[in-house]
Design an enzyme around this catalytic site. Structure first.
Site, PDB file in Angstrom:
ATOM      1  N   ASN A  33       0.732  -1.681   0.062  1.00 34.38           N
ATOM      2  CA  ASN A  33       0.435  -0.052  -0.699  1.00 34.38           C
ATOM      3  C   ASN A  33       0.790   1.165   0.266  1.00 34.38           C
ATOM      4  OD1 ASN A  33       1.110   0.099   2.543  1.00 34.38           O
ATOM      5  ND2 ASN A  33      -0.811   0.829   3.704  1.00 34.38           N
ATOM      6  N   ALA A  82       4.527  -7.167   4.190  1.00 34.54           N
ATOM      7  CA  ALA A  82       3.728  -6.103   4.886  1.00 34.54           C
ATOM      8  C   ALA A  82       4.076  -5.879   6.763  1.00 34.54           C
ATOM      9  CB  ALA A  82       2.554  -5.860   3.901  1.00 34.54           C
ATOM     10  N   ASN A 100      -2.527  -2.060  12.295  1.00 38.64           N
ATOM     11  CA  ASN A 100      -1.612  -2.928  11.113  1.00 38.64           C
ATOM     12  C   ASN A 100      -0.618  -4.434  10.995  1.00 38.64           C
ATOM     13  OD1 ASN A 100      -1.034  -2.037   8.429  1.00 38.64           O
ATOM     14  ND2 ASN A 100       0.924  -1.798   9.058  1.00 38.64           N
ATOM     15  N   SER A 125      11.095 -11.393  14.135  1.00 43.29           N
ATOM     16  CA  SER A 125      12.772 -10.175  14.348  1.00 43.29           C
ATOM     17  C   SER A 125      13.058 -11.611  15.764  1.00 43.29           C
ATOM     18  CB  SER A 125      11.909  -9.020  14.770  1.00 43.29           C
ATOM     19  OG  SER A 125      13.194  -8.449  15.642  1.00 43.29           O
ATOM     20  N   TYR A 150       6.351  -2.422  18.760  1.00 46.17           N
ATOM     21  CA  TYR A 150       6.659  -2.779  17.167  1.00 46.17           C
ATOM     22  C   TYR A 150       7.449  -3.949  17.727  1.00 46.17           C
ATOM     23  CZ  TYR A 150       9.564  -4.673  13.847  1.00 46.17           C
ATOM     24  OH  TYR A 150      10.369  -5.617  12.600  1.00 46.17           O
ATOM     25  N   LYS A 154       5.341  -8.516  16.385  1.00 42.82           N
ATOM     26  CA  LYS A 154       6.373  -9.567  16.359  1.00 42.82           C
ATOM     27  C   LYS A 154       6.211 -11.396  16.985  1.00 42.82           C
ATOM     28  CE  LYS A 154       7.886  -8.008  12.430  1.00 42.82           C
ATOM     29  NZ  LYS A 154       6.946  -7.992  11.106  1.00 42.82           N
ATOM     30  N   ASN A 200      18.299   4.069  12.653  1.00 42.24           N
ATOM     31  CA  ASN A 200      18.870   2.429  12.377  1.00 42.24           C
ATOM     32  C   ASN A 200      20.681   3.620  12.342  1.00 42.24           C
ATOM     33  OD1 ASN A 200      15.769   0.961  11.708  1.00 42.24           O
ATOM     34  ND2 ASN A 200      16.956   0.599  13.244  1.00 42.24           N
ATOM     35  N   ARG A 294      21.287   4.400  24.219  1.00 41.32           N
ATOM     36  CA  ARG A 294      20.035   4.550  24.074  1.00 41.32           C
ATOM     37  C   ARG A 294      18.504   3.722  24.897  1.00 41.32           C
ATOM     38  NH1 ARG A 294      17.998   3.392  17.647  1.00 41.32           N
ATOM     39  NH2 ARG A 294      19.019   1.147  18.462  1.00 41.32           N
TER      40      ARG A 294
HETATM   41  P1  NAD Z   1       9.697  -1.369   4.857  1.00 41.18           P
HETATM   42  O1  NAD Z   1       9.190  -0.772   5.450  1.00 41.18           O
HETATM   43  O2  NAD Z   1      10.876  -1.148   3.425  1.00 41.18           O
HETATM   44  O3  NAD Z   1       8.648  -2.717   3.844  1.00 41.18           O
HETATM   45  C1  NAD Z   1       7.259  -2.955   4.679  1.00 41.18           C
HETATM   46  C2  NAD Z   1       6.074  -2.698   2.948  1.00 41.18           C
HETATM   47  O4  NAD Z   1       5.503  -2.983   3.484  1.00 41.18           O
HETATM   48  C3  NAD Z   1       6.608  -0.882   2.266  1.00 41.18           C
HETATM   49  O5  NAD Z   1       6.538  -1.113   1.211  1.00 41.18           O
HETATM   50  C4  NAD Z   1       5.453  -1.000   3.015  1.00 41.18           C
HETATM   51  O6  NAD Z   1       5.110   0.560   2.160  1.00 41.18           O
HETATM   52  C5  NAD Z   1       4.211  -2.107   3.324  1.00 41.18           C
HETATM   53  N1  NAD Z   1       3.130  -2.013   3.810  1.00 41.18           N
HETATM   54  C6  NAD Z   1       3.447  -1.836   5.191  1.00 41.18           C
HETATM   55  N2  NAD Z   1       1.620  -1.752   6.161  1.00 41.18           N
HETATM   56  C7  NAD Z   1       1.242  -2.177   4.695  1.00 41.18           C
HETATM   57  C8  NAD Z   1       0.120  -2.990   5.018  1.00 41.18           C
HETATM   58  N3  NAD Z   1      -1.079  -2.963   5.752  1.00 41.18           N
HETATM   59  N4  NAD Z   1      -0.860  -3.026   3.500  1.00 41.18           N
HETATM   60  C9  NAD Z   1       0.207  -3.160   2.598  1.00 41.18           C
HETATM   61  N5  NAD Z   1       1.453  -3.290   2.462  1.00 41.18           N
HETATM   62  C10 NAD Z   1       2.265  -2.459   3.507  1.00 41.18           C
HETATM   63  O7  NAD Z   1      10.225  -2.985   5.796  1.00 41.18           O
HETATM   64  P2  NAD Z   1      11.446  -3.964   5.746  1.00 41.18           P
HETATM   65  O8  NAD Z   1      12.543  -3.381   6.186  1.00 41.18           O
HETATM   66  O9  NAD Z   1      11.477  -3.936   4.512  1.00 41.18           O
HETATM   67  O10 NAD Z   1      10.663  -5.086   6.610  1.00 41.18           O
HETATM   68  C11 NAD Z   1       9.359  -5.919   6.165  1.00 41.18           C
HETATM   69  C12 NAD Z   1       9.650  -6.696   7.221  1.00 41.18           C
HETATM   70  O11 NAD Z   1      10.282  -7.187   8.103  1.00 41.18           O
HETATM   71  C13 NAD Z   1       9.067  -6.083   8.429  1.00 41.18           C
HETATM   72  O12 NAD Z   1       7.138  -7.243   8.120  1.00 41.18           O
HETATM   73  C14 NAD Z   1       9.728  -5.448   9.185  1.00 41.18           C
HETATM   74  O13 NAD Z   1       9.183  -5.611  10.212  1.00 41.18           O
HETATM   75  C15 NAD Z   1      10.457  -6.910   9.720  1.00 41.18           C
HETATM   76  N6  NAD Z   1      12.186  -6.770   9.749  1.00 41.18           N
HETATM   77  C16 NAD Z   1      12.681  -5.967   8.929  1.00 41.18           C
HETATM   78  C17 NAD Z   1      14.056  -5.959  10.056  1.00 41.18           C
HETATM   79  C18 NAD Z   1      14.492  -4.224   9.478  1.00 41.18           C
HETATM   80  O14 NAD Z   1      15.560  -3.981  10.294  1.00 41.18           O
HETATM   81  N7  NAD Z   1      13.970  -3.992   8.536  1.00 41.18           N
HETATM   82  C19 NAD Z   1      14.148  -6.665  10.986  1.00 41.18           C
HETATM   83  C20 NAD Z   1      13.524  -7.429  11.400  1.00 41.18           C
HETATM   84  C21 NAD Z   1      12.296  -7.675  10.355  1.00 41.18           C
HETATM   85  N1  UFG Z   2      23.074   3.439  16.919  1.00 39.16           N
HETATM   86  C1  UFG Z   2      23.618   4.141  17.354  1.00 39.16           C
HETATM   87  N2  UFG Z   2      23.774   5.305  17.129  1.00 39.16           N
HETATM   88  C2  UFG Z   2      23.229   5.612  16.209  1.00 39.16           C
HETATM   89  C3  UFG Z   2      21.598   4.466  15.714  1.00 39.16           C
HETATM   90  C4  UFG Z   2      22.688   3.675  16.482  1.00 39.16           C
HETATM   91  O1  UFG Z   2      25.188   4.257  18.336  1.00 39.16           O
HETATM   92  O2  UFG Z   2      22.786   6.989  15.294  1.00 39.16           O
HETATM   93  C5  UFG Z   2      23.940   1.320  17.508  1.00 39.16           C
HETATM   94  C6  UFG Z   2      22.497   1.386  18.564  1.00 39.16           C
HETATM   95  O3  UFG Z   2      22.698   1.918  19.886  1.00 39.16           O
HETATM   96  C7  UFG Z   2      22.844  -0.616  18.158  1.00 39.16           C
HETATM   97  C8  UFG Z   2      23.398  -0.397  17.037  1.00 39.16           C
HETATM   98  O4  UFG Z   2      24.055   0.713  16.896  1.00 39.16           O
HETATM   99  O5  UFG Z   2      23.316  -1.029  19.587  1.00 39.16           O
HETATM  100  C9  UFG Z   2      21.926  -1.045  15.931  1.00 39.16           C
HETATM  101  O6  UFG Z   2      21.029  -0.307  15.964  1.00 39.16           O
HETATM  102  P1  UFG Z   2      19.772  -0.541  15.026  1.00 39.16           P
HETATM  103  O7  UFG Z   2      18.882   0.613  15.087  1.00 39.16           O
HETATM  104  O8  UFG Z   2      20.671  -0.211  13.744  1.00 39.16           O
HETATM  105  O9  UFG Z   2      19.063  -1.835  15.182  1.00 39.16           O
HETATM  106  P2  UFG Z   2      18.689  -2.601  16.504  1.00 39.16           P
HETATM  107  O10 UFG Z   2      19.852  -3.511  16.970  1.00 39.16           O
HETATM  108  O11 UFG Z   2      18.325  -1.377  17.955  1.00 39.16           O
HETATM  109  O12 UFG Z   2      16.833  -3.222  15.705  1.00 39.16           O
HETATM  110  C10 UFG Z   2      16.974  -3.573  15.274  1.00 39.16           C
HETATM  111  C11 UFG Z   2      15.923  -3.528  14.594  1.00 39.16           C
HETATM  112  C12 UFG Z   2      14.911  -3.484  14.601  1.00 39.16           C
HETATM  113  C13 UFG Z   2      14.828  -5.261  15.255  1.00 39.16           C
HETATM  114  C14 UFG Z   2      16.196  -5.888  15.843  1.00 39.16           C
HETATM  115  C15 UFG Z   2      16.551  -6.835  16.034  1.00 39.16           C
HETATM  116  O13 UFG Z   2      15.893  -2.158  13.950  1.00 39.16           O
HETATM  117  O14 UFG Z   2      13.422  -3.454  13.780  1.00 39.16           O
HETATM  118  O15 UFG Z   2      17.407  -5.052  15.188  1.00 39.16           O
HETATM  119  O16 UFG Z   2      16.318  -7.636  15.326  1.00 39.16           O
HETATM  120  F1  UFG Z   2      13.881  -5.405  16.320  1.00 39.16           F
END
Ligand code: NAD
Ligand code: UFG
Length: 341
Positions: A33, A82, A100, A125, A150, A154, A200, A294
């Site tokens: 979406n 999604a 969502n 995750s 969040y 999961k 991140n 943090r």
């Molecule tokens: P992203 O936001 O880039 O991709 C998610 C996509 O889903 C987006 O394009 C968004 O527009 C779409 N979306 C959201 N809600 C929707 C809905 N109701 N219907 C249709 N589309 C929808 O995120 P990502 O990093 O690609 O992550 C993908 C999945 O992996 C997510 O479920 C996220 O929680 C999970 N995940 C991501 C990370 C990470 O660090 N990126 C870590 C662990 C798990």
């Molecule tokens: N960090 C900094 N400065 C910043 C951003 C991050 O020092 O500006 C540090 C954080 O403190 C952490 C490390 O970089 O020590 C990684 O941080 P991220 O935010 O990149 O990643 P996290 O490990 O906190 O979280 C990620 C995903 C979450 C997921 C989690 C566990 O963002 O969605 O991993 O899988 F839930």
């Protein structure tokens, strides 16, 4: 040829997975979406793959709208990406995250049942392991207490899928627990494209390296780790994408039920090491300062990769240097991110 419905396939991990599926002979249908991604991703995918993919601009919580996708295509498997994923935002608007993320998963499950689609891969995750630091996390490690809505989505969806599988014994469900996905496709055409100021580490470092942001604040250098900064298991997004193909192949050849795999490299990299690796990739120093911890961060988080290696045949190929150089290529080719139309 099997057809995989990729929900959230326009997003960061989804778009890289579309490429891996295509390269492995799958047809792909995308439902997204655009809540957190731009249509330009589809044009980039077309450039990389030499063909376009069927794209539905649809909210996966909307059963009627999503049913059209199942009606118009013979779907063999679903990968459900999604969802909303910003940890901080989930604290501010928890109801949006619960409705969502959980709503879209339930809707997808209902439609899979209705249309007889049996294979599902879900993006979970490492956050479900909670605040425990009993590393490496194995798939048998206990689920923890999440620190934000969040993470709970999961955790709850994993439980919902276990219950769904008990009630629908034909379903084949694979839960993939990602560690820290970073990096970009080798073409530099797609990558992580966050809205606003990134939360991140890697997107933030990229923007400092590219000059859009002035300096990185390292959150804490007094952790009980070798250099005092947190260790994370960064995994190249293209490795992660390949892990999804392995998951679909695994479901194809296994009995019904729920299976579970960590997707990581098994190696912890500190924030200081990540900065040094990025400096090597971009060829200049990354301006950074040290600030307080943090809230919610744990010192150390990395995966046990044993089960994924043995049972899924998955092993990450890319190093932290590969992750940084691909990130830097994506950043330099797209300094402002993707255009908004
Ligand atoms: P992203 O936001 O880039 O991709 C998610 C996509 O889903 C987006 O394009 C968004 O527009 C779409 N979306 C959201 N809600 C929707 C809905 N109701 N219907 C249709 N589309 C929808 O995120 P990502 O990093 O690609 O992550 C993908 C999945 O992996 C997510 O479920 C996220 O929680 C999970 N995940 C991501 C990370 C990470 O660090 N990126 C870590 C662990 C798990
Ligand atoms: N960090 C900094 N400065 C910043 C951003 C991050 O020092 O500006 C540090 C954080 O403190 C952490 C490390 O970089 O020590 C990684 O941080 P991220 O935010 O990149 O990643 P996290 O490990 O906190 O979280 C990620 C995903 C979450 C997921 C989690 C566990 O963002 O969605 O991993 O899988 F839930």
């Amino acid at each position: 040829m099997s057809t995989v419905l990729v929900t959230g396939g326009n997003g960061y991990i989804g778009s890289h997975t579309v490429i891996s599926l295509f390269e492995n002979g799958y047809d792909v249908v995308i439902a997204d979406n655009l809540a957190n991604s731009k249509m330009e991703v589809q044009r980039r995918l077309e450039k990389i793959c030499g063909r376009s993919f069927k794209f539905y601009n649809v909210d996966c919580c909307d059963e009627e709208a999503l049913s059209v996708v199942f009606e118009e295509n013979k779907i063999d498997a679903v990968i459900h990406f999604a969802g909303l994923k910003a940890v901080g935002e989930s604290v501010t608007i928890p109801l949006d995250y619960y409705s969502n993320n959980i709503g879209s998963m339930i809707t997808v499950c209902r439609l899979m049942k209705k249309y007889g689609v049996r294979e599902l891969v879900f993006s979970s995750s490492a956050t479900v392991y909670g605040m425990s630091e009993d590393v490496p996390f194995t798939e048998e490690s206990p689920l923890g207490v999440c620190t934000n809505p969040y993470g709970w989505t999961k955790w709850m969806i994993e439980q919902i899928l276990r219950d769904f599988s008990k009630a629908e014994p034909d379903m084949k469900i694979c839960l993939l627990r990602y560690f820290n996905p970073v990096g970009a496709h080798e073409s530099g055409l797609i990558g992580e494209d966050p809205r606003g100021i990134p939360n991140n580490l890697f997107p933030y470092i990229s923007k400092v390296a590219g000059g859009t942001l002035e300096k990185l604040t390292v959150f804490g250098d007094d952790y009980p780790t070798p250099d005092g900064t947190c260790l994370r298991d960064y995994i190249h997004v293209c490795d992660l994408a390949d892990g999804h193909v392995k998951a679909i192949q695994y479901l194809d050849s296994h009995d019904s039920g729920v299976c579970l795999f960590n997707l990581g490299t098994g190696k912890g990299t500190s924030v200081k090491e990540a900065i040094a690796a990025f400096e090597k990739a971009c060829g200049h120093p990354i301006n950074h300062v040290f600030g307080p911890r943090r809230p919610g961060d744990i010192a150390v988080c990395y995966a046990s990769t044993e089960k994924a290696e043995k049972e899924l045949g998955f092993k990450a190929r890319y190093t932290i240097d590969d992750m940084c150089s691909s990130c830097w290529k994506w950043q330099t080719m797209n300094p402002e991110g993707l255009s908004d139309n």
